[in-house]
Every structure is written in C-alpha cells, then in structure tokens.
Design a protein around this motif. Structure first.
Motif, short mmCIF file in Angstrom:
data_model
loop_
_atom_site.label_atom_id
_atom_site.label_comp_id
_atom_site.label_asym_id
_atom_site.label_seq_id
_atom_site.Cartn_x
_atom_site.Cartn_y
_atom_site.Cartn_z
N ASP A 161 0.86 -1.18 0.00
CA ASP A 161 0.00 0.00 0.00
C ASP A 161 0.90 1.24 0.00
O ASP A 161 1.86 1.32 0.77
N ILE A 162 0.60 2.20 -0.88
CA ILE A 162 1.49 3.36 -1.02
C ILE A 162 0.85 4.65 -0.49
O ILE A 162 1.06 5.74 -1.02
N GLY A 163 0.07 4.50 0.57
CA GLY A 163 -0.51 5.70 1.19
C GLY A 163 -1.92 5.97 0.73
O GLY A 163 -2.30 7.14 0.55
N SER A 164 -2.72 4.93 0.56
CA SER A 164 -4.10 5.10 0.11
C SER A 164 -4.95 5.72 1.22
O SER A 164 -4.60 5.67 2.40
N SER A 165 -6.10 6.27 0.82
CA SER A 165 -6.99 6.91 1.80
C SER A 165 -7.74 5.89 2.64
O SER A 165 -8.00 6.12 3.82
N ASN A 166 -8.11 4.75 2.03
CA ASN A 166 -8.96 3.78 2.73
C ASN A 166 -8.27 2.44 3.01
O ASN A 166 -8.92 1.48 3.42
N GLY A 167 -6.98 2.37 2.81
CA GLY A 167 -6.21 1.21 3.22
C GLY A 167 -6.35 0.00 2.31
O GLY A 167 -7.11 -0.02 1.35
N SER A 168 -5.58 -1.05 2.63
CA SER A 168 -5.55 -2.29 1.86
C SER A 168 -5.46 -3.47 2.81
O SER A 168 -5.09 -3.32 3.98
N GLY A 169 -5.78 -4.64 2.28
CA GLY A 169 -5.69 -5.84 3.09
C GLY A 169 -5.39 -7.06 2.24
O GLY A 169 -5.41 -6.98 1.00
N ILE A 170 -5.13 -8.17 2.88
CA ILE A 170 -4.83 -9.43 2.19
C ILE A 170 -5.55 -10.57 2.91
O ILE A 170 -5.57 -10.62 4.14
N LYS A 171 -6.14 -11.45 2.13
CA LYS A 171 -6.67 -12.70 2.67
C LYS A 171 -5.88 -13.84 2.05
O LYS A 171 -5.88 -14.02 0.83
N ARG A 172 -5.18 -14.59 2.88
CA ARG A 172 -4.35 -15.68 2.39
C ARG A 172 -5.20 -16.86 1.91
O ARG A 172 -6.31 -17.10 2.42
N LYS A 173 -4.67 -17.58 0.96
CA LYS A 173 -5.35 -18.78 0.46
C LYS A 173 -5.58 -19.76 1.61
O LYS A 173 -4.68 -20.07 2.38
N GLY A 174 -6.83 -20.23 1.74
CA GLY A 174 -7.16 -21.20 2.77
C GLY A 174 -7.51 -20.60 4.11
O GLY A 174 -7.88 -21.33 5.03
N GLU A 175 -7.41 -19.26 4.24
CA GLU A 175 -7.75 -18.61 5.50
C GLU A 175 -9.08 -17.88 5.36
O GLU A 175 -9.45 -17.44 4.27
N SER A 176 -9.80 -17.74 6.48
CA SER A 176 -11.13 -17.14 6.44
C SER A 176 -11.12 -15.64 6.72
O SER A 176 -12.06 -14.94 6.36
N ASN A 177 -10.07 -15.16 7.35
CA ASN A 177 -10.01 -13.75 7.72
C ASN A 177 -8.92 -13.02 6.95
O ASN A 177 -7.87 -13.57 6.64
N LYS A 178 -9.19 -11.76 6.66
CA LYS A 178 -8.19 -10.91 6.02
C LYS A 178 -7.46 -10.12 7.10
O LYS A 178 -7.92 -10.02 8.24
N PHE A 179 -6.32 -9.56 6.74
CA PHE A 179 -5.62 -8.67 7.66
C PHE A 179 -5.25 -7.39 6.93
O PHE A 179 -5.05 -7.38 5.71
N LYS A 180 -5.19 -6.31 7.68
CA LYS A 180 -4.86 -5.02 7.10
C LYS A 180 -3.35 -4.88 6.97
O LYS A 180 -2.61 -5.26 7.87
N VAL A 181 -2.91 -4.33 5.85
CA VAL A 181 -1.47 -4.17 5.63
C VAL A 181 -1.03 -2.79 6.11
O VAL A 181 -1.82 -1.84 6.14
N GLU A 182 0.24 -2.70 6.46
CA GLU A 182 0.81 -1.42 6.86
C GLU A 182 1.28 -0.66 5.62
O GLU A 182 1.83 -1.25 4.69
N GLU A 183 1.05 0.62 5.63
CA GLU A 183 1.48 1.46 4.52
C GLU A 183 3.00 1.39 4.34
O GLU A 183 3.76 1.48 5.31
N GLY A 184 3.43 1.18 3.10
CA GLY A 184 4.86 1.19 2.80
C GLY A 184 5.59 -0.10 3.11
O GLY A 184 6.80 -0.18 2.92
N LYS A 185 4.87 -1.12 3.58
CA LYS A 185 5.51 -2.40 3.91
C LYS A 185 5.13 -3.45 2.87
O LYS A 185 3.95 -3.69 2.63
N PRO A 186 6.12 -4.09 2.24
CA PRO A 186 5.81 -5.11 1.22
C PRO A 186 5.41 -6.44 1.86
O PRO A 186 6.01 -6.87 2.85
N TYR A 187 4.40 -7.10 1.28
CA TYR A 187 3.91 -8.39 1.75
C TYR A 187 3.97 -9.38 0.58
O TYR A 187 3.42 -9.10 -0.49
N GLU A 188 4.59 -10.51 0.80
CA GLU A 188 4.66 -11.52 -0.27
C GLU A 188 3.26 -12.07 -0.53
O GLU A 188 2.50 -12.34 0.39
N ILE A 189 2.93 -12.24 -1.82
CA ILE A 189 1.64 -12.79 -2.20
C ILE A 189 1.86 -13.98 -3.14
O ILE A 189 2.92 -14.11 -3.75
#
Length: 205
Positions: A161-189
């Motif tokens: 996420d590069i500083g969006s107004s409403n944020g971003s998240g990721i839901k991993r394959k096989g998981e039921s819940n998503k998590f919010k990502v931190e701005e400026g931090k890369p997450y492997e997908i």
C-alpha cells in the motif's frame, strides 16, 4: 523500516512520483539485462564458429574440424539448457493474473501480469496512468487514484500500500479472515490470495 522520505515530510504525491520512477527504472533494468545476456550468448557462438573456420583454414585437419564442431554443439546445448533453466526459475512463481469480480462473482476485468516486474494499482484519469485500473469496481469511489503496487523480486511477488486513503488488506489462500497491511511495507503474495483495495477484491491467480 527506515523511511528517509519521512524525515523531510514530503507530500504523498511527491513520494508516488518517486515510486513511479523507481518502478520504470526496475522494469527497464530487467529488460536491458535480458538483452545484454542474449547478446553475450550470440557473441560466444559467433566467436566459436570463427575459431573453427580459422583452424580448419590453417590446419585443414578433418579430425580437428569434427572435434571443434562437436565442442561447439556441446556449448550451444549448454547455453540452451541455461536459458531453459532460467526461464523455468522465472516461471516458478505461479502468479500470472489479477482478476476483478463483482459481488455475484462475475469477472469485470482481468490483467495478465506474467511479463511485468511492477504494476501500479489505482484508477485511471486524464492525468493519471495505472497498470491495474479499478474504475469498473463496485466500490471504485473508495479506491485511491494511486492506491498500491505489486513488485516482483527474486521470482516472488510483493504487495504494498502506497498511502491510500482507505487502506488495503490481504486474505491468504485457505484462510477465512483478512488482515490489514501497513502502509509502505511489502507483503509476499501468491496464487490463491485475495487483495483488498479498500473494499474491492482482487483475486491473485
């Protein structure tokens, strides 16, 4: 993570201009590297052919000619094998597409990213070009013009996420819940994950 930009309190749009420049630089660098490597391989083969012609002209020895041609064939096979292994390694990460669906699971748009190194996710306007345009999304109003990026490094894809107004998240394959990502931090997908661009879901395939 140390962020030198924050020391100077540079506005977000300036950060994004720098980020866009970095994306273009990385993409061009990879393409130039591939071209240079191909040119080196061609030059090696041409040099060997020239050496065989020269040796045959000077010595006119059939055994030497056959041995030289055999050696050339082996070297060409090794080069082809190296190219094959390199392509196989590059394709090891199976992420090749991002898919946008509506609430009824119908595909609204999809993007082939298999040949990309970096993609900017957001909304296209007259003054703003993006690789992944989410203007068709049901919740497009919540998506920032320049919302997030995905980058490929060491044959792995990363979401940021590069500083969006409403944020971003990721839901991993096989998981039921998503998590919010931190701005400026890369997450492997990886394939099977779902990227949340505000309330818009992007399926990673």
């Amino acid at each position: 993570m140390f962020k030198p930009f924050n020391l100077f309190n540079i506005p977000r749009h300036i950060k994004k201009i720098a980020l866009r420049s970095k994306i273009n630089k990385n993409t061009n660098g990879v393409e130039k590297g591939h071209i240079i490597l191909q040119l080196i391989n061609v030059l090696i083969v041409l040099a060997l052919i020239a050496a065989i012609v020269y040796l045959n002209y000077v010595y006119k020895n059939r055994v030497l000619l056959i041995s030289s041609i055999s050696a050339l064939g082996i070297i060409i096979l090794l080069i082809i094998g190296g190219i094959y292994r390199r392509n196989k390694l590059n394709n090891y990460n199976t992420v090749s597409k991002l898919i946008l669906k509506d609430d009824d699971d119908r595909i609204l748009d999809e993007w082939d990213i298999s040949n990309n190194v970096s993609c900017l996710i957001g909304k296209k306007t007259k003054s703003n070009e993006v690789n992944i345009n989410l203007s068709k999304a049901v919740y497009a109003s919540l998506v920032s013009r320049e919302h997030a990026v995905i980058n490929k490094a060491n044959n792995k894809w990363y979401f940021e996420d590069i500083g969006s107004s409403n944020g971003s998240g990721i839901k991993r394959k096989g998981e039921s819940n998503k998590f919010k990502v931190e701005e400026g931090k890369p997450y492997e997908i990886s394939s099977g994950d779902i990227l949340y661009i505000a309330n818009t879901k992007l399926y990673v395939k």
